[in-house]
Design an enzyme around this catalytic site. Structure first.
Site, short mmCIF file in Angstrom:
data_model
loop_
_atom_site.label_atom_id
_atom_site.label_comp_id
_atom_site.label_asym_id
_atom_site.label_seq_id
_atom_site.Cartn_x
_atom_site.Cartn_y
_atom_site.Cartn_z
N ASP A 1 73.16 24.50 6.93
CA ASP A 1 72.88 25.37 7.85
C ASP A 1 74.00 25.52 8.96
O ASP A 1 74.60 24.51 9.15
CB ASP A 1 71.84 24.88 8.84
CG ASP A 1 71.12 25.95 9.67
OD1 ASP A 1 70.62 27.04 9.36
OD2 ASP A 1 71.17 25.64 10.92
N ASN A 23 77.47 35.43 16.15
CA ASN A 23 76.99 36.98 16.09
C ASN A 23 76.86 37.63 17.51
O ASN A 23 77.46 38.62 17.79
CB ASN A 23 75.41 37.27 15.72
CG ASN A 23 75.46 37.24 14.04
OD1 ASN A 23 76.30 37.46 13.36
ND2 ASN A 23 74.32 36.62 13.63
N HIS A 65 77.92 41.19 14.62
CA HIS A 65 77.39 40.81 13.44
C HIS A 65 78.26 41.21 12.31
O HIS A 65 78.16 40.23 11.15
CB HIS A 65 75.96 41.56 13.23
CG HIS A 65 74.99 41.40 14.12
ND1 HIS A 65 74.18 40.12 13.87
CD2 HIS A 65 74.46 41.65 15.40
CE1 HIS A 65 73.03 40.07 14.70
NE2 HIS A 65 73.46 40.95 15.62
N ASP A 95 78.78 38.32 9.58
CA ASP A 95 78.86 38.47 7.83
C ASP A 95 79.77 38.12 7.22
O ASP A 95 79.87 37.33 6.27
CB ASP A 95 78.50 40.05 7.58
CG ASP A 95 77.10 40.59 7.95
OD1 ASP A 95 76.31 39.68 8.37
OD2 ASP A 95 77.14 41.93 7.82
N GLU A 119 71.38 32.10 7.69
CA GLU A 119 72.70 31.10 7.89
C GLU A 119 72.37 29.83 7.14
O GLU A 119 73.15 28.92 7.18
CB GLU A 119 73.25 30.81 9.27
CG GLU A 119 72.58 30.05 10.15
CD GLU A 119 71.32 30.45 10.84
OE1 GLU A 119 70.45 29.77 11.41
OE2 GLU A 119 70.92 31.82 10.70
#
Length: 184
Positions: free
Chosen positions: A79, A87, A92, A96, A122
Site C-alpha cells: 500500500d 493526489n 491525479h 497516476d 494504491e
C-alpha cells in the site's frame, strides 16, 4: 490471417449434390478485437498489470494446486503511504504516474513466476510461488527500501507499507489476504 470458411452444398431436385460453393472471409480484424477485449477484461488499464478480478482467479487456482501438491505460497500486500496527499498536492495525473512507476519498479524486482495484481486504488498484491514467509518478508523489505530510497519525479520520496502472509492449510483466500493486510 484468420479465415472463416462457409461451405454451401447445391443439390438437385432429388437432393444429390451437384456442386459445393465455398465462401471465405478474413476475420483477422475481429480476432484482434476479441484479443483486445480479453486483455482489457483481465488487466488494469492504468498500470497494465492484472486486475483484481483476474488476480483472484489466479490466486485461487494457485491455492488449489498448493493444497494438492504442497509448494509454499506467500502473498505481499503493498500500500502506498499517504497516497491521497500525493493526489491532493500534485494532482491525479501525477498520482497516476506514481502508480505506473511503482508498478514498473515492482515488476523489475519480482521473479518471473510471481504474479503482480493491482488490488485497488494504491494497493497491490503479489503472489509468490514456491516462497516461504521468510523469503516473502525479505523480498518485501527489499521492495520497501527500493521504493523509499529512489524519489519519484515531481513528488520526491514515497514510502510503502508491506504485509506478508504464507498460505496455511485450509486457508480461504480472504483469510490469507486478511493476514497479509493485518501484517501491513
Amino acid at each position: 490471417m484468420y479465415g472463416e470458411l462457409d461451405v454451401i452444398p447445391q443439390v438437385d431436385a432429388d437432393g444429390r449434390p451437384i456442386r459445393i460453393i465455398g465462401v471465405t472471409r478474413d476475420i483477422s480484424e475481429r480476432k484482434r478485437f476479441e484479443s483486445e477485449l480479453n486483455r482489457l477484461a483481465v488487466t488494469d488499464p492504468l498500470t497494465g498489470v492484472w486486475n483484481r478480478r483476474h488476480g483472484e482467479e489466479l490466486f485461487i487456482a494457485d491455492q488449489a494446486e498448493a493444497d494438492h501438491y504442497g509448494p509454499a505460497l506467500s502473498l505481499l500486500m503493498i500500500d502506498i503511504d499517504h497516497f491521497k496527499a500525493i493526489n491532493d498536492t500534485h494532482g491525479h495525473q501525477t498520482g497516476d504516474r506514481v502508480l505506473v512507476e511503482l508498478t514498473r519498479r515492482l515488476s523489475d524486482n519480482l521473479r518471473a513466476s510471481d504474479i503482480l495484481v493491482r488490488w485497488g486504488g494504491e494497493e497491490f498484491v503479489v503472489l509468490m510461488r514456491h516462497c516461504t514467509i521468510d523469503d516473502a518478508i525479505l523480498l518485501g523489505e527489499k521492495i520497501r527500501v527500493l521504493v523509499a530510497d529512489t524519489p519519484f519525479d515531481d513528488v520526491g520520496p514515497v514510502t510503502v507499507s508491506i504485509g506478508a502472509a504464507q498460505l496455511e492449510p485450509d486457508d480461504a483466500l480472504t483469510e490469507w489476504l486478511n493476514r497479509a493486510d493485518r501484517a501491513m
